[in-house]
Design a protein around this motif. Sequence first.
Motif, PDB file in Angstrom:
ATOM      1  N   GLY A 217       0.745  -1.101   0.201  1.00  0.00           N
ATOM      2  CA  GLY A 217      -0.165   0.231  -0.117  1.00  0.00           C
ATOM      3  C   GLY A 217       0.924   1.309   0.149  1.00  0.00           C
ATOM      4  N   LEU A 218       0.632   2.157  -0.799  1.00  0.00           N
ATOM      5  CA  LEU A 218       1.409   3.398  -1.086  1.00  0.00           C
ATOM      6  C   LEU A 218       1.479   4.053   0.070  1.00  0.00           C
ATOM      7  N   PHE A 219       0.270   4.310   0.817  1.00  0.00           N
ATOM      8  CA  PHE A 219       0.348   5.308   2.170  1.00  0.00           C
ATOM      9  C   PHE A 219       1.129   4.447   3.287  1.00  0.00           C
ATOM     10  N   LYS A 220       1.212   3.099   3.605  1.00  0.00           N
ATOM     11  CA  LYS A 220       1.851   2.393   4.525  1.00  0.00           C
ATOM     12  C   LYS A 220       3.359   2.459   3.978  1.00  0.00           C
ATOM     13  N   VAL A 221       3.745   2.395   2.917  1.00  0.00           N
ATOM     14  CA  VAL A 221       5.053   2.667   2.475  1.00  0.00           C
ATOM     15  C   VAL A 221       5.541   3.856   2.770  1.00  0.00           C
ATOM     16  N   LEU A 222       4.962   4.977   2.342  1.00  0.00           N
ATOM     17  CA  LEU A 222       5.534   6.103   2.601  1.00  0.00           C
ATOM     18  C   LEU A 222       5.460   6.477   3.984  1.00  0.00           C
ATOM     19  N   GLN A 223       4.499   5.837   4.880  1.00  0.00           N
ATOM     20  CA  GLN A 223       4.726   6.077   6.291  1.00  0.00           C
ATOM     21  C   GLN A 223       5.795   5.735   7.070  1.00  0.00           C
ATOM     22  N   ALA A 224       6.328   4.670   6.454  1.00  0.00           N
ATOM     23  CA  ALA A 224       7.687   4.131   6.929  1.00  0.00           C
ATOM     24  C   ALA A 224       8.715   4.708   6.481  1.00  0.00           C
ATOM     25  N   ALA A 225       8.806   5.069   5.149  1.00  0.00           N
ATOM     26  CA  ALA A 225       9.675   5.934   4.369  1.00  0.00           C
ATOM     27  C   ALA A 225      10.120   7.238   4.850  1.00  0.00           C
ATOM     28  N   CYS A 226       8.819   7.853   5.123  1.00  0.00           N
ATOM     29  CA  CYS A 226       8.993   9.517   5.515  1.00  0.00           C
ATOM     30  C   CYS A 226       8.590  10.009   6.849  1.00  0.00           C
ATOM     31  N   LEU A 227       7.558   9.219   7.505  1.00  0.00           N
ATOM     32  CA  LEU A 227       7.208   9.907   8.701  1.00  0.00           C
ATOM     33  C   LEU A 227       7.423   9.009   9.976  1.00  0.00           C
ATOM     34  N   ASN A 228       7.600   7.935  10.054  1.00  0.00           N
ATOM     35  CA  ASN A 228       7.840   6.978  11.323  1.00  0.00           C
ATOM     36  C   ASN A 228       9.061   7.541  11.770  1.00  0.00           C
ATOM     37  N   PRO A 229      10.291   7.792  11.229  1.00  0.00           N
ATOM     38  CA  PRO A 229      11.395   8.293  11.972  1.00  0.00           C
ATOM     39  C   PRO A 229      11.425   9.787  12.613  1.00  0.00           C
ATOM     40  N   ILE A 230      10.194  10.549  12.100  1.00  0.00           N
ATOM     41  CA  ILE A 230      10.278  11.724  12.742  1.00  0.00           C
ATOM     42  C   ILE A 230       9.609  11.595  14.104  1.00  0.00           C
TER      43      ILE A 230
END
Length: 545
Positions: free
Chosen positions: A271-284
Amino acid sequence: MSAFHIAGQLVNIPDQKISPVKMTIENGKITSVEPTESAPELYLMPGFIDAHVHVESSMLIPSEFARLAVVHGTVATVSDPHEIANVCGKKGVEYMIENGKRVNFNFYFGAPSCVPATPFETAGGEITAQDIDELLDRKEVRYLAEMMNWPGVINRDPAVMDKIALAAKHGKPVDGHAPGLKGLDAQNYISAGISTDHECFTEEEALAKLQHGMKIIVREGSAAKNFEALIDLIDDHAEHMMFCSDDKHPDNLVIGHINQLAARAVAKGKGLFKVLQAACLNPIAHYGMDVGQLRPGDPADFIICKDLKDFQVTATYIKGQKVAENGRSLLPSVASSPINNFSTSAKHPDDFKLPAPTSRAKVIEAFDGQLITRECIEDIQVLEGYAEANVAKDVLKFAVVNRYQDTVPSIAFIKNVGLKEGAIASSVGHDSHNILAVGVDNASITKAVNMIIKEKGGISAVSASKELILPLPIAGIMSAMDGYEVAKLYTQIDLLAKKMGSKLDAPYMTLSFMALLVIPALKLSDKGLFDGTSFQFTSPFHREN
């Protein structure tokens, strides 16, 4: 900085929506995000974040690493300066922080937790508990870096637990490093306060750690590649996962970064949003990073992509400044004074002789794309009483030379490097960064090692007809040259190693981990052949019972 506007399709990851907007940026911040009837078919999204990387492994200083990374939409890194700390101690960490500040990029560093990594090798630096306390007090240092001493954690070693307590005191998380740890040992490790792991190499291992509250960082670097084994977990655990490169050589960084992992995950149907959550937001959220998420009031850190499949980045913005555009970095190179710790004299072929009590040897079996090794028993050649390589069976001589003082080189044998002639050598040797060399004969090994000693750091290749070196004068592991030039030189040396017979995808990256004692099963330090399973030294020769 005057205000400007950007229109496009906003990728709202938390709400899982894509909609046309006009975004206003002023003084480095997003002042408004307004819905519009229509906007260009360009996608505005948060930038990518490498959630665990040793910048030093790119062979570039932080400012040059940033120049290459922003082209691929990377706006921030969670960087463990463990490598330079092993060479130069706390001064090395401070060098990384100060150099990183000189470019517009979001560098967040960790306080190295295990320097030196083990007492079984010679390092050049030490990070004490007091050093950790002082580093964690800095705003640029957001976590206690990977706790590799998992036996010390599960046995509640007081010195180890004191370091973990310092992270708690400063309200900062602790990164893990526990390859293959399962069951009660894994539970004990996590319960001590360890929050992440980037070392899982099976889905079963990662799932068990997720179920006990740990966050899993999916790693795909130049040597260690765990993406295929772990990516399916994102279907059910996206909120607890991140992406990282861990160690990425300069030639690979020129080609791509975390954007590649996002593209691969989407191509696999994730899922696009799951991938981007891991790649862009979770580390923040996990590391408390001051990185923008495309909300009013946020720092204007974002990227513009042509599509949401290949994630071709047309522009990268950090703090409202465009830092990359259409494959070209807009960040400047900055001058850097060298810092180093290198003190050993030129070697002689006789230094690499090893008396052979038998022709059977315990051989390090290396694997492409893995940090782990296996012990195998192989025949070597014995010439005039000395152990030599058996090139026909791909059993080559492997040496580790102490770079901090003059001592006798440590000698063993390695399989799967594949050289048919000459030698390769490197002063990038995790964790202590002594000189590692693999070759078919003592003369070639000596030549490759001495080229590095002359430059006080580098990677080298010596064939029958050619000698190449990439000097690495910054701590013996990095160059301050233009990152693209470093990548070009590295590519030439990598190609020569492959022309000499190596079948490894990244021979120098694989070589750099052959002295990493905390990863099983068999490794070589400057003090001898080390069994990473029993955590003790062993003879390089096999005696039949």
